[in-house]
Design an enzyme around this catalytic site. Sequence first.
Site, mmCIF file in Angstrom:
data_model
loop_
_atom_site.group_PDB
_atom_site.id
_atom_site.type_symbol
_atom_site.label_atom_id
_atom_site.label_comp_id
_atom_site.label_asym_id
_atom_site.label_seq_id
_atom_site.Cartn_x
_atom_site.Cartn_y
_atom_site.Cartn_z
ATOM 1 N N CYS A 1 0.808 -1.234 0.000
ATOM 2 C CA CYS A 1 0.000 0.000 0.000
ATOM 3 C C CYS A 1 0.836 1.276 0.000
ATOM 4 O O CYS A 1 0.369 2.321 -0.422
ATOM 5 C CB CYS A 1 -0.977 0.006 1.173
ATOM 6 S SG CYS A 1 -0.186 0.082 2.778
ATOM 7 N N CYS B 1 -3.165 -2.932 -0.606
ATOM 8 C CA CYS B 1 -2.046 -3.738 -0.124
ATOM 9 C C CYS B 1 -1.681 -4.874 -1.072
ATOM 10 O O CYS B 1 -0.960 -5.796 -0.684
ATOM 11 C CB CYS B 1 -2.378 -4.270 1.263
ATOM 12 S SG CYS B 1 -2.783 -2.954 2.433
ATOM 13 N N LYS C 1 -4.770 -8.558 12.187
ATOM 14 C CA LYS C 1 -4.760 -7.138 11.845
ATOM 15 C C LYS C 1 -6.180 -6.741 11.454
ATOM 16 O O LYS C 1 -6.741 -7.261 10.487
ATOM 17 C CB LYS C 1 -3.791 -6.883 10.690
ATOM 18 C CG LYS C 1 -3.817 -5.429 10.231
ATOM 19 C CD LYS C 1 -2.727 -5.119 9.229
ATOM 20 C CE LYS C 1 -2.835 -3.682 8.761
ATOM 21 N NZ LYS C 1 -1.774 -3.314 7.823
ATOM 22 N N ARG D 1 -1.791 6.681 7.501
ATOM 23 C CA ARG D 1 -2.042 6.819 6.060
ATOM 24 C C ARG D 1 -1.693 8.220 5.575
ATOM 25 O O ARG D 1 -1.338 8.398 4.413
ATOM 26 C CB ARG D 1 -3.473 6.414 5.740
ATOM 27 C CG ARG D 1 -3.646 4.907 5.960
ATOM 28 C CD ARG D 1 -5.027 4.413 5.606
ATOM 29 N NE ARG D 1 -5.205 3.041 6.070
ATOM 30 C CZ ARG D 1 -6.363 2.403 6.120
ATOM 31 N NH1 ARG D 1 -7.461 3.020 5.709
ATOM 32 N NH2 ARG D 1 -6.426 1.169 6.556
ATOM 33 N N GLU E 1 -6.370 -16.813 12.394
ATOM 34 C CA GLU E 1 -5.331 -16.138 11.601
ATOM 35 C C GLU E 1 -3.934 -16.421 12.171
ATOM 36 O O GLU E 1 -2.975 -16.630 11.434
ATOM 37 C CB GLU E 1 -5.578 -14.623 11.573
ATOM 38 C CG GLU E 1 -6.717 -14.186 10.665
ATOM 39 C CD GLU E 1 -6.329 -14.195 9.189
ATOM 40 O OE1 GLU E 1 -5.230 -14.656 8.842
ATOM 41 O OE2 GLU E 1 -7.143 -13.726 8.373
ATOM 42 N N LYS F 1 -2.971 -6.185 16.070
ATOM 43 C CA LYS F 1 -2.933 -4.777 15.661
ATOM 44 C C LYS F 1 -4.325 -4.289 15.339
ATOM 45 O O LYS F 1 -5.022 -4.981 14.603
ATOM 46 C CB LYS F 1 -2.042 -4.670 14.423
ATOM 47 C CG LYS F 1 -1.944 -3.261 13.870
ATOM 48 C CD LYS F 1 -1.241 -3.277 12.548
ATOM 49 C CE LYS F 1 -1.323 -1.856 11.998
ATOM 50 N NZ LYS F 1 -0.894 -1.775 10.648
ATOM 51 N N SER G 1 -0.875 4.368 14.962
ATOM 52 C CA SER G 1 -0.807 5.822 14.802
ATOM 53 C C SER G 1 -1.959 6.565 15.475
ATOM 54 O O SER G 1 -1.746 7.607 16.093
ATOM 55 C CB SER G 1 -0.747 6.159 13.316
ATOM 56 O OG SER G 1 -1.867 5.626 12.624
HETATM 57 C C1 PBG Z 1 0.438 -1.266 5.832
HETATM 58 C C2 PBG Z 1 0.396 -0.836 7.235
HETATM 59 C C3 PBG Z 1 -0.520 0.013 7.866
HETATM 60 C C4 PBG Z 1 -0.056 0.171 9.163
HETATM 61 C C5 PBG Z 1 1.080 -0.598 9.297
HETATM 62 N N1 PBG Z 1 1.331 -1.227 8.096
HETATM 63 C C6 PBG Z 1 -1.691 0.755 7.353
HETATM 64 C C7 PBG Z 1 -2.885 0.066 6.890
HETATM 65 O O1 PBG Z 1 -3.021 -1.156 6.929
HETATM 66 O O2 PBG Z 1 -3.750 0.793 6.390
HETATM 67 C C8 PBG Z 1 -0.693 1.039 10.212
HETATM 68 C C9 PBG Z 1 0.205 1.491 11.294
HETATM 69 C C10 PBG Z 1 -0.326 2.600 12.133
HETATM 70 O O3 PBG Z 1 -1.491 3.040 12.021
HETATM 71 O O4 PBG Z 1 0.463 3.060 12.965
HETATM 72 N N2 PBG Z 1 -0.583 -2.077 5.398
#
Ligand code: PBG
Length: 330
Positions: free
Chosen positions: A122, A130, A200, A210, A240, A255, A281
């Site tokens: 992504c 992704c 995730k 993002r 998973e 996550k 984040s």
């Molecule tokens: C990539 C990825 C993401 C995050 C880590 N790897 C974003 C998503 O899946 O949209 C998010 C990390 C964060 O929010 O700190 N796929």
Amino acid sequence: MAFPEERARRLRRSASMRELVRETQLQPSDFMWPLFVMPGQDLREEVPSMPGVYRTSVDQAVADAREAFAVGVRSLILFGIPASKDSQGSSGWNAEGPVARAIRAIKDAVPEMLVATDVCMCEYTDHGHCGHIHTRRDGAPDVDNDASLELLAREALAHARAGADIVAPSDMMDGRVRAIRTALDAEGYSDVSILAYSAKYASAFYGPFRDAADSTPREGPSDRRTYQMDPANRREALREVRLDLEEGADMVMVKPALPYLDILREVRDAVDVPVAAYNVSGEYAMVKMAAKAGVIDGDRVMMELLTSIRRAGADLILTYHAVEAAKLLA
Ligand code: PBG
């Protein structure tokens, strides 16, 4: 004996007593610090939605790695912001891209620092998904699982060739762990570990990331719900995790962290490999924004949240707070 007979407060009387009986410890070496690397030289841009987090050029990432190591942080995870994006995400396996260059430069400058990489398309695709986009039989756009595996394996291999210690697939395609393990082993990288983003969830807490990685879906499906997990599901997280372990994952991840501490505890109890949690984040941004507004004590809230993630069962925590928390622990 005088009432009350049991007095739990006896063990809380002093800081030393509290330390003696403390059940959960936080150490700088529990943290993995995410870094965003981009092309260029001498660049350091703060991510507006994540105060204290920067997108940097490789030279600055090396400086950050040195600072982190000096305060006891022993692992980093790299995210790339490429010079250009295309439908395949081909800069994801560029040996001269920012991630490959950062791996080499950091391992060169701080050899003992563990360097992990996020393996996902992504950040590199122009559509922001992704994996590879296709049209399903029913006419809906979607991410093509099997066609994406090869791209992910290529990206992981590029990171291994550059010297990554750990590759961390975050795409949520079925079969990606085996595809990556097979590709790594075929080229002699059987010593590179896989940290799988296993459970995730399709979370609104990734919003600030993002912005940082410029990876919001722009074409194809409007969100990531056909590949990331439904936040309502608990058993599915264990499934998973099981699948990723069967495919060869060395470590698994839950996550985001804070809204999923129940999942973290269940995964910790179910498996015998290290379990990681990603303090994402949006979780970071909420603490920073509330602290800026004077609503909370940011440092104390940060330490309480990190402790709660450890207490729920995380062996390691991916967190943007890594360096500031490590400094407070010193
Ligand atoms: C990539 C990825 C993401 C995050 C880590 N790897 C974003 C998503 O899946 O949209 C998010 C990390 C964060 O929010 O700190 N796929």
